[in-house]
Design a protein around this motif. Sequence first.
Motif, PDB file in Angstrom:
ATOM      1  N   GLY A 136      16.391  14.533  45.591  1.00 29.41           N
ATOM      2  CA  GLY A 136      17.651  13.794  45.479  1.00 29.41           C
ATOM      3  C   GLY A 136      18.251  13.913  44.092  1.00 29.41           C
ATOM      4  N   ILE A 137      17.383  13.800  43.048  1.00 34.63           N
ATOM      5  CA  ILE A 137      17.854  13.961  41.668  1.00 34.63           C
ATOM      6  C   ILE A 137      18.447  15.350  41.482  1.00 34.63           C
ATOM      7  CG2 ILE A 137      17.050  14.281  39.300  1.00 34.63           C
ATOM      8  CD1 ILE A 137      16.745  11.539  39.489  1.00 34.63           C
ATOM      9  N   ALA A 138      17.713  16.357  41.996  1.00 36.15           N
ATOM     10  CA  ALA A 138      18.194  17.737  41.833  1.00 36.15           C
ATOM     11  C   ALA A 138      19.545  17.908  42.506  1.00 36.15           C
ATOM     12  CB  ALA A 138      17.168  18.709  42.421  1.00 36.15           C
ATOM     13  N   GLY A 139      19.683  17.339  43.722  1.00 34.07           N
ATOM     14  CA  GLY A 139      20.957  17.463  44.424  1.00 34.07           C
ATOM     15  C   GLY A 139      22.075  16.789  43.660  1.00 34.07           C
ATOM     16  N   PHE A 140      21.775  15.628  43.117  1.00 32.31           N
ATOM     17  CA  PHE A 140      22.822  14.903  42.385  1.00 32.31           C
ATOM     18  C   PHE A 140      23.253  15.672  41.142  1.00 32.31           C
ATOM     19  CE2 PHE A 140      24.159  11.719  39.255  1.00 32.31           C
ATOM     20  CZ  PHE A 140      25.252  11.228  39.937  1.00 32.31           C
ATOM     21  N   ALA A 182      25.067  17.384  55.686  1.00 29.11           N
ATOM     22  CA  ALA A 182      25.029  16.108  56.400  1.00 29.11           C
ATOM     23  C   ALA A 182      24.041  16.168  57.558  1.00 29.11           C
ATOM     24  CB  ALA A 182      26.425  15.748  56.906  1.00 29.11           C
ATOM     25  N   VAL A 183      24.006  17.316  58.245  1.00 30.13           N
ATOM     26  CA  VAL A 183      23.076  17.429  59.370  1.00 30.13           C
ATOM     27  C   VAL A 183      21.636  17.413  58.869  1.00 30.13           C
ATOM     28  CG1 VAL A 183      22.324  18.940  61.216  1.00 30.13           C
ATOM     29  CG2 VAL A 183      24.736  18.572  60.854  1.00 30.13           C
ATOM     30  N   SER A 184      21.373  18.087  57.720  1.00 29.85           N
ATOM     31  CA  SER A 184      20.025  18.038  57.142  1.00 29.85           C
ATOM     32  C   SER A 184      19.657  16.611  56.777  1.00 29.85           C
ATOM     33  CB  SER A 184      19.944  18.906  55.894  1.00 29.85           C
ATOM     34  OG  SER A 184      20.524  20.136  56.123  1.00 29.85           O
ATOM     35  N   MET A 185      20.649  15.884  56.239  1.00 29.83           N
ATOM     36  CA  MET A 185      20.417  14.490  55.866  1.00 29.83           C
ATOM     37  C   MET A 185      20.014  13.675  57.090  1.00 29.83           C
ATOM     38  SD  MET A 185      20.652  12.739  53.086  1.00 29.83           S
ATOM     39  CE  MET A 185      20.275  11.025  52.842  1.00 29.83           C
ATOM     40  N   CYS A 195      14.206  19.328  55.395  1.00 30.00           N
ATOM     41  CA  CYS A 195      15.596  18.903  55.580  1.00 30.00           C
ATOM     42  C   CYS A 195      16.208  18.490  54.247  1.00 30.00           C
ATOM     43  CB  CYS A 195      15.665  17.751  56.572  1.00 30.00           C
ATOM     44  SG  CYS A 195      15.446  18.276  58.263  1.00 30.00           S
ATOM     45  N   ALA A 196      15.390  17.880  53.364  1.00 26.84           N
ATOM     46  CA  ALA A 196      15.920  17.500  52.052  1.00 26.84           C
ATOM     47  C   ALA A 196      16.301  18.749  51.269  1.00 26.84           C
ATOM     48  CB  ALA A 196      14.886  16.675  51.290  1.00 26.84           C
ATOM     49  N   LEU A 197      15.463  19.806  51.387  1.00 23.42           N
ATOM     50  CA  LEU A 197      15.805  21.058  50.715  1.00 23.42           C
ATOM     51  C   LEU A 197      17.067  21.659  51.312  1.00 23.42           C
ATOM     52  CD1 LEU A 197      12.317  22.696  50.164  1.00 23.42           C
ATOM     53  CD2 LEU A 197      13.866  21.796  48.446  1.00 23.42           C
ATOM     54  N   PRO A 222       6.591  17.279  56.445  1.00 19.47           N
ATOM     55  CA  PRO A 222       7.198  18.606  56.175  1.00 19.47           C
ATOM     56  C   PRO A 222       8.639  18.703  56.660  1.00 19.47           C
ATOM     57  CG  PRO A 222       5.036  18.848  57.166  1.00 19.47           C
ATOM     58  CD  PRO A 222       5.396  17.411  57.279  1.00 19.47           C
ATOM     59  N   ILE A 223       8.932  18.080  57.824  1.00 18.72           N
ATOM     60  CA  ILE A 223      10.311  18.120  58.318  1.00 18.72           C
ATOM     61  C   ILE A 223      11.230  17.445  57.321  1.00 18.72           C
ATOM     62  CG2 ILE A 223      11.859  17.333  60.143  1.00 18.72           C
ATOM     63  CD1 ILE A 223       9.591  17.573  62.088  1.00 18.72           C
TER      64      ILE A 223
END
Lengths: 99, 273
Positions: free
Chosen positions: A17-21, B39-42, B25-27, B20-21
């Motif tokens: 999240g930090i990296a994305g921000f 947004a879909v990954s989120m 998805c965060a990546l 892992p999912i």
Amino acid sequence: MNPEGYLVLSAILFAIGIAGFLLRRNAIIAFMSIELMLNATNLAFVGFANYHGNLDGLIAAFFVMVVAAAEVVVGLAIIVAVYRARRSASVDDANLMKF
Amino acid sequence: MMPLIPLVTASEVAFWVCAPIAVLCALGLLLARKPVHSAVSMAGVMVSLAVLYAAQDAPFLFVIQIVVYTGAILMLFLFVVMLIGVDSMDSIVETIKGHRIASALVAFGLGALLIAAVGQFAVNGAPAGLAAANAEYGGNIESIAALLFGKYVFLFEASSALLITAAVGAMLLAHGERLKKKATQVETAAERVRAYVEEGEHPGPLPNSGVFARHNAISIPALLPDGTIAEKSVSKTLTMRGVVVDVNELRAPTNTAYAAIEARDAAIEGDDE
């Protein structure tokens, strides 16, 4: 199971999240990264609540969700207002207060 | 006798499936170029976190996570993505030198620090589990309600004030304020005549699409008597998108028709001689 797995997962999600921000220039994606960080802390709250066996952690996570909902409403309204005035959702373009 | 395979509980299975999912998805959120993909990954992250809550005896948060986060907040994000432009790509030009490397270092360092801290203060023993706490008032939701309306009732009241303020703030911010004064009919007419005097612009309405062409769809430009295109007969947006029909394609049927007529005329004249 041990809460360590949940805490490590929470730390990884928080770091992403930090990296994305920091990395993304689109205001919406930066905002979604903030949501990701809030979710990561929620996971840690629930993990600790499960470890200690009391429900206060769940209440904390619940209030984080309430605050996140309020924050999203106002934040997205700000993004829409900025987009309407400047025709751009990039955080680089909103530089009126730049010294 | 010790079992050969260590006992795997359902919550552990849920963790090793969902963690892992969630990370992938965060990546995806971090790396996707388009906001919609992010947004879909989120949504993927949020649903897998909801499953993790369910695996930790927190059914109330499981439902709230899906209903509030995936259902409400994420849909709001998608609405705003639609409003602002689905295909707006992030620029990949670095505006500040070294910004990307520095940010990646900060994020990586923070993650490593947090994980190291978790390892340092390793929690010992099996977790107490929420079963006892849930059973106190007869269920997870009842126990949460007892806490929420007992110990945390003032926090609960304060959150209502927060939500009302947020709703009013969103209404104020999203309410479109006119940046320029709306032009009256008299002003528009005066502007048209001024453009006619100064730039020779035709003061009347714009030409229709498809005049003298064989169709009148909005992407078909009008043909002038000399066979060229009247550029103002087609919306500028369509021209920019490149969906406007080519002039040669428009002229082709007319040209073949004329050619046929002329050929027949020539044949008839030939008969006379």
